[in-house]
Design an enzyme around this catalytic site. Structure first.
Site, PDB file in Angstrom:
ATOM      1  N   TYR A 298       0.819  -1.403   0.095  1.00  0.00           N
ATOM      2  CA  TYR A 298       0.430   0.172  -0.065  1.00  0.00           C
ATOM      3  C   TYR A 298       1.095   1.259   0.516  1.00  0.00           C
ATOM      4  CZ  TYR A 298      -3.495   3.657   1.531  1.00  0.00           C
ATOM      5  OH  TYR A 298      -4.774   4.246   1.494  1.00  0.00           O
TER       6      TYR A 298
ATOM      7  N   THR B  10      -0.915   6.022  18.177  1.00  0.00           N
ATOM      8  CA  THR B  10      -1.460   7.188  18.034  1.00  0.00           C
ATOM      9  C   THR B  10      -2.624   7.369  16.669  1.00  0.00           C
ATOM     10  OG1 THR B  10      -0.155   8.695  17.568  1.00  0.00           O
ATOM     11  CG2 THR B  10      -0.635   8.247  20.331  1.00  0.00           C
TER      12      THR B  10
END
Ligand code: UDP
Length: 316
Positions: free
Chosen positions: A147, A212
């Site tokens: 990707y 995060t």
């Protein structure tokens, strides 16, 4: 204007089609349904300003019969880690051959061209928050490389068509986006946590949950894509919401949005899972006058309502 949207039956693509139609444009929508779904655009088919063609953009094709095209917005690609790990070759093909085929159409038709790139172009970033001038920290042979490198190639060929042929191009680096029409089973954290909460199951946090992400609601993202597609900015622009949360905090926000407080279950962290991700959106603010408007609580409320409608009755 007539705008070709590739990946029109996907999550972001379908919202983009709706927005373009709302703005009064007509849409030529392409998708091969590798990860998209007819359900996402069924309500648009039949409109005179919306035409859908089932097309794999990695294969040679022509849009000549469709008349002049003013703009191309290329959102075609598997985009969730689960999907691109299932379809690594197709993912590499769509960023390379697919991009090239659409750029050729843009060149021949003198159409604008926007590529939906990704925050994955930064890999597991060593700069935080990420600005567009950061070149990234990508493992070229890791599981996510199909990707990351596909999108990095897509950016490179976009710049090459601009430099060599003067095509008016734009590059959007899209950060985590969520909202209605995400696939329930695509493995991404938003549908996974919402689905688990609504089924009264434990929420599966990968690793310690300290990693995060920053989540942008889809309507904000689509507005940014549209503004960028009309700008003369040729270099990448980050589009995302800069509010950063750990996955543990995010699990709690989803529990609150769903009103269901099931336990947290810790699972192994996938290989090369980026530790921190947060866009610096100074450039988008300056160049496009854009910034997200929808708060996480508002966005999650709409998302939870959508998934509730998709699920069979919740078990007690
Ligand atoms: N994640 C998680 N539990 C899940 C699915 C994902 O903790 O059930 C984590 C994942 O490890 C990553 C973050 O949530 O750190 C976002 O994952 P996602 O697959 O949504 O997208 P990514 O940002 O990694 O492309």
């Amino acid at each position: 204007m007539k705008i070709l949207v590739a990946g029109a039956a996907g999550f972001i693509g379908s919202h983009l089609c709706e927005r373009l139609l709302e703005l009064g444009h007509s849409v030529l929508a392409l998708d091969n349904f590798i990860t998209g779904s007819m359900d996402n655009i069924a309500h648009l088919t039949g409109r005179p300003d919306f035409r859908f063609i089932e097309q794999d953009i990695t294969k040679p094709f022509s849009t000549e019969a469709e008349g002049p095209i003013d703009g191309i917005m290329n959102l075609a690609s598997p985009a969730s880690p689960k999907d691109y790990l299932n379809y690594p070759i197709e993912t590499l093909d769509v960023g390379s051959a697919g991009s090239r085929n659409l750029l050729e159409i843009a060149r021949v038709q003198n159409a604008r061209y926007l590529i939906a790139s990704t925050s994955e172009a930064y890999g597991d970033p060593l700069e935080h928050p990420q600005t567009e001038t950061y070149w990234g920290n990508v493992n070229p042979v890791g599981p996510r490389s199909c990707y990351d490198e596909s999108k990095r190639f897509a950016e490179a060929i976009t710049m090459a068509y601009h430099r060599k042929h003067g095509v008016r191009t734009n590059i959007a680096r899209i950060f985590n986006t969520y909202g209605p029409r995400m696939q329930l089973d695509d493995g991404r954290v938003v549908p996974a946590f919402v689905d688990q909460a609504l089924r009264n199951q434990p929420l599966t946090v990968f690793g310690s949950g300290a990693q995060t992400r920053s989540f942008c609601y889809v309507s904000d993202l689509v507005e940014g894509l549209w503004l960028l597609s009309q700008s003369d900015e040729r270099y990448p622009v980050n589009l995302g919401n800069p509010v950063e949360l750990s996955m543990l905090e995010f699990a709690e926000r989803i529990q609150a949005a769903a009103g269901v407080f099931t336990p947290i279950e810790f699972h192994p962290l996938p290989q090369d899972d980026p530790q921190r991700r947060r866009p610096n959106i100074t450039k988008a603010k300056r160049v496009l006058g854009w910034e997200p408007r929808v708060s996480l609580d508002e966005g999650l409320a709409c998302t939870v309502a959508y998934f509730k409608g998709k699920l069979s009755p919740v078990r007690a």
